[in-house]
Design an enzyme around this catalytic site. Sequence first.
Site, mmCIF file in Angstrom:
data_model
loop_
_atom_site.group_PDB
_atom_site.id
_atom_site.type_symbol
_atom_site.label_atom_id
_atom_site.label_comp_id
_atom_site.label_asym_id
_atom_site.label_seq_id
_atom_site.Cartn_x
_atom_site.Cartn_y
_atom_site.Cartn_z
ATOM 1 N N GLY A 8 -21.709 -27.857 21.919
ATOM 2 C CA GLY A 8 -20.831 -28.682 21.072
ATOM 3 C C GLY A 8 -20.940 -30.154 21.415
ATOM 4 O O GLY A 8 -19.985 -30.921 21.256
ATOM 5 N N GLY A 11 -20.008 -33.248 19.057
ATOM 6 C CA GLY A 11 -18.645 -33.413 18.575
ATOM 7 C C GLY A 11 -17.916 -34.589 19.213
ATOM 8 O O GLY A 11 -18.493 -35.388 19.946
ATOM 9 N N GLN A 12 -16.619 -34.664 18.904
ATOM 10 C CA GLN A 12 -15.808 -35.806 19.348
ATOM 11 C C GLN A 12 -15.801 -35.933 20.870
ATOM 12 O O GLN A 12 -15.989 -37.016 21.415
ATOM 13 C CB GLN A 12 -14.369 -35.644 18.821
ATOM 14 N N ASP A 34 -26.166 -28.453 20.273
ATOM 15 C CA ASP A 34 -25.213 -28.297 19.163
ATOM 16 C C ASP A 34 -25.981 -27.704 17.991
ATOM 17 O O ASP A 34 -27.209 -27.553 18.070
ATOM 18 C CB ASP A 34 -24.614 -29.675 18.775
ATOM 19 N N ASP A 52 -27.200 -22.334 19.026
ATOM 20 C CA ASP A 52 -26.025 -21.704 18.420
ATOM 21 C C ASP A 52 -25.334 -20.862 19.497
ATOM 22 O O ASP A 52 -25.961 -19.945 20.054
ATOM 23 C CB ASP A 52 -26.503 -20.813 17.255
ATOM 24 N N TYR A 142 -6.469 -20.651 15.666
ATOM 25 C CA TYR A 142 -7.032 -21.498 16.730
ATOM 26 C C TYR A 142 -6.254 -21.283 18.038
ATOM 27 O O TYR A 142 -6.847 -21.058 19.104
ATOM 28 C CB TYR A 142 -6.946 -22.959 16.278
ATOM 29 N N LYS A 146 -7.453 -19.695 21.619
ATOM 30 C CA LYS A 146 -7.387 -20.439 22.889
ATOM 31 C C LYS A 146 -6.575 -19.664 23.935
ATOM 32 O O LYS A 146 -6.933 -19.623 25.110
ATOM 33 C CB LYS A 146 -6.788 -21.832 22.668
#
Length: 318
Positions: A8, A11-12, A34, A52, A142, A146
């Site tokens: 990832g 991402g941010q 990513d 992936d 979500y 988590k």
Amino acid sequence: MEKILITGASGQIGSELTMALRKIYGNDNVYATDLKDAPADVMESGPFHKLDVIDNKALVDFTIQNKITQVYHLAALLSGTAEKKPLFAWDINMKGLLYMLELAKDTGLKKVFWPSSIAVFGPTTPKVNTPQLTVAEPSTVYGISKLAGERWCEYYFNRYEVDVRSIRYPGLISYKTEAGGGTTDYAVEIFYDAIKEKKYECFLKEDAKLPMMFMDDAINSTIKLMETDASKITIRSSYNLGGISFDPKEIAAEIKRHIPEFEITYKPDFRQKIAESWPQSIDDSVARKDWDCIYTYDLTKMTQLMLDEIRKKLVINN
Ligand code: NAD
Ligand code: SER
């Protein structure tokens, strides 16, 4: 020699964490991965590969071929996106983590970092100064993923001694990469619209107070937790991290001090209900005691920096 895999990484969080880890461990030793391309600095400063996280064979092969010793497993779908595709989100968020924990067990990875979220809490959780240990009945897919992830992390530590470490991040605010489909994204979008349009239509109500944190503080905390001696880590599910708490009305007022003509309007959508189920502020005394987490940005300092940096970025891109 550490060899670090980041999933990832486009991402941010990943785009900034990759650069921070490359400064510490050397550009060639931090593998950014990513499904999509990362910002230019990540792609150009060190290895970048398409990977992936639910392709288990590719994950295992990549780890063995590159002699990976540590993983930062960030790939996931965030709260807003996950509500639109619940089963797909469950698949990515859970399968990705379980493959990673198995990989850590089987290949003897030294350490794994996996981020949890304030989303593990739900409508029945105490909202103010939410304790480390409390009722956690999340109402979003979500949050459920988590919370389940936290239980699996603790299980792999207790049963297989996998050194997995985690933080329940609050909403993260940054200017480098766009936020990725979360409920707290309004607190990033608002800066771009304030500069470009002098107005912002907010998808949360004016009093939707949530815990937030500036990205530099989140990155520094993550690296600090990963560098802490294992004997000091008493939480193997995920550590509460506090940051700063504010609502849309308060951040808008702070922006108005810099851009007096800025106006905010409110048009709450499905994310308002998600926000209402989350805490307003977080007690992170356990993280402070165990590994001395530190943050330096308050709303004033963060607003100034966000406006300065986004203005610079918009000039460069235009
Ligand atoms: P993001 O959406 O910006 O980035 C996630 C990245 O994962 C994306 O680049 C996406 O392309 C990638 N990805 C999705 N599916 C993938 C797959 N199958 N294989 C490989 N990559 C895949 O999210 P972020 O804000 O950077 O969040 C990173 C992690 O931190 C997530 O686990 C998220 O739940 C957690 N977190 C984020 C925040 C926040 O405010 N940003 C708060 C709490 C927790
Ligand atoms: N910022 C994240 C979201 O809104 C919280 O984990 O989804």
